[in-house]
Design a protein around this motif. Sequence first.
Motif, short mmCIF file in Angstrom:
data_model
loop_
_atom_site.label_atom_id
_atom_site.label_comp_id
_atom_site.label_asym_id
_atom_site.label_seq_id
_atom_site.Cartn_x
_atom_site.Cartn_y
_atom_site.Cartn_z
N THR A 182 17.64 29.87 51.24
CA THR A 182 16.99 30.06 49.94
C THR A 182 17.34 29.07 48.74
OG1 THR A 182 17.19 32.45 50.23
CG2 THR A 182 16.93 32.07 48.09
N GLN A 183 16.46 28.78 48.14
CA GLN A 183 16.50 27.82 47.02
C GLN A 183 17.58 28.39 45.93
OE1 GLN A 183 13.03 25.54 45.22
NE2 GLN A 183 14.29 25.71 43.26
N LEU A 184 18.60 27.77 45.76
CA LEU A 184 19.53 28.55 44.39
C LEU A 184 19.78 27.33 43.72
CD1 LEU A 184 21.84 31.20 46.10
CD2 LEU A 184 19.83 31.41 44.61
N ASP A 185 19.54 27.35 42.40
CA ASP A 185 19.66 26.32 41.33
C ASP A 185 20.84 26.94 40.45
OD1 ASP A 185 17.61 24.29 42.06
OD2 ASP A 185 16.26 26.11 41.92
N LEU A 186 20.71 28.38 40.31
CA LEU A 186 21.74 28.69 39.35
C LEU A 186 22.26 30.14 39.84
CD1 LEU A 186 23.03 29.09 36.34
CD2 LEU A 186 20.80 30.05 35.79
N VAL A 187 23.63 30.06 39.92
CA VAL A 187 24.38 31.61 40.13
C VAL A 187 25.06 31.87 39.05
CG1 VAL A 187 26.14 32.46 41.62
CG2 VAL A 187 24.46 30.94 42.73
N VAL A 188 24.95 33.37 38.44
CA VAL A 188 25.37 33.96 37.38
C VAL A 188 26.33 34.94 37.97
CG1 VAL A 188 25.33 34.89 35.10
CG2 VAL A 188 23.63 33.25 35.90
N LEU A 189 27.76 34.75 37.86
CA LEU A 189 28.66 36.01 38.27
C LEU A 189 28.68 36.88 37.11
CD1 LEU A 189 31.14 33.53 40.57
CD2 LEU A 189 29.03 34.84 41.13
N ASN A 190 27.76 37.89 36.89
CA ASN A 190 27.83 38.64 35.85
C ASN A 190 28.47 39.99 36.19
OD1 ASN A 190 26.89 39.70 33.11
ND2 ASN A 190 25.85 41.02 34.40
N ALA A 191 28.18 40.71 37.35
CA ALA A 191 28.56 41.82 37.59
C ALA A 191 30.04 42.38 37.58
CB ALA A 191 28.03 42.33 39.21
N GLY A 192 30.16 43.49 37.03
CA GLY A 192 31.55 43.90 37.05
C GLY A 192 31.79 45.41 36.74
N ILE A 193 32.93 45.92 36.90
CA ILE A 193 33.06 47.62 36.40
C ILE A 193 34.57 47.73 35.77
CG2 ILE A 193 31.89 48.33 38.76
CD1 ILE A 193 34.93 48.76 39.80
N VAL A 194 34.49 48.66 34.94
CA VAL A 194 35.66 49.01 34.28
C VAL A 194 35.69 50.56 34.18
CG1 VAL A 194 34.65 48.40 32.15
CG2 VAL A 194 37.07 48.86 32.07
N LEU A 195 36.59 51.26 34.82
CA LEU A 195 36.70 52.41 34.92
C LEU A 195 37.48 53.26 33.85
CD1 LEU A 195 36.90 52.65 38.84
CD2 LEU A 195 34.89 52.64 37.42
N LEU A 196 37.11 53.07 32.74
CA LEU A 196 38.19 53.64 31.66
C LEU A 196 37.95 55.15 31.46
CD1 LEU A 196 37.19 51.03 28.80
CD2 LEU A 196 38.96 51.19 30.22
N GLY A 197 38.86 55.72 31.21
CA GLY A 197 38.97 57.28 31.15
C GLY A 197 39.23 57.87 32.65
N ASP A 198 39.27 56.94 33.80
CA ASP A 198 39.74 57.82 35.08
C ASP A 198 41.08 57.01 35.53
OD1 ASP A 198 39.91 58.24 37.56
OD2 ASP A 198 38.09 57.64 38.24
N ARG A 199 42.13 57.94 35.46
CA ARG A 199 43.49 57.47 35.64
C ARG A 199 43.67 57.56 37.02
NH1 ARG A 199 47.20 61.01 31.37
NH2 ARG A 199 45.88 60.41 29.39
N GLU A 200 42.72 57.71 37.98
CA GLU A 200 43.09 57.35 39.38
C GLU A 200 42.90 56.06 39.91
OE1 GLU A 200 41.26 59.05 43.57
OE2 GLU A 200 40.71 60.05 41.74
#
Length: 311
Positions: free
Chosen positions: A94-112
């Motif tokens: 697969t041709q890849l010229d750009l990779v943007v590492l954007n995904a993320g999580i933040v589980l605010l409000g969950d103390r577990e």
Amino acid sequence: MSRTQASPVALPDLRGRTALVTGASDGVGVEIARGLAAAGADLVLPVRNRVKAERAVERIRESAPDARADLVDLDLARLDSVRALAAAVLAERTQLDLVVLNAGIVLLGDRERHMSADGFELHFQTNFLGHFALTTALLPLLQERGARVVVQLSLAAGVSRLVWDDLQSEHRYAPLRAYGSSKVALGLFGYELARRSAAVGGGITVHLSHPGVVPGTGIAPAMRARDRGGLGRRLADRLGSTPAQAAQPALLAAVTNAPAPGFFGPTGALHFGGAAGPVRPYRRLADPVDGSRMWAVAEQLLQDRSDAVRA
């Protein structure tokens, strides 16, 4: 007073280029993908939820009707999913010229404290280790293409720190602390990737970015619940950005001719919002000793996990 309006980044013609953007099913990620598609780039969108992703593609095509978007399966919280995607991309060349590492999580409000299927703290794996595994697996292709990698951080990376003997918050857990630590790890990786690329004569260009404060994203309700006095909400509404505006620093990082590694974010008050531009790097993220250490730790964790699976 409403938030400051900022002009979008002027993107060059990206026809013939292919961009992979993680976390593009909603929020800032879909706006990054929309901007790249409008400039002519073909998209590879790794997604966990196909239904959300298909809705995102519809939104992208509202402003880029001819956008070509290839949905592929990826769950950063599962290393088998990361390996499968990397293997497919490499096998298909697969041709890849750009990779943007954007995904993320933040589980605010969950103390577990939540764990991934691979046995890692969920913020640590989703925000950092999964991206590390994906990027390093794709390095041969990225080097061959002279690709660019954009590492999306957050304001939390500037005020958080790593506790090296508690990287996965086993001894002291709070969701915002775990999130900030994972973003510091990701930033250390980004700068170390830039150094390693430069040491072998280039090949990969690395820039880092952060979106500022974005009241219109999915984590906003949890943030507001913590903001009992309402001051944070008033500041965010006044100084923050819409998802489309918050996508601009990553888009600038994707096309800038500035020396690498550059760091881009909103240039308004407190860097909450405003026009995208170069901003002062978070100094601790550029530490070469910590960067090399973080890389070695990640490699060892992946090796240990691979050995455990084989056993």
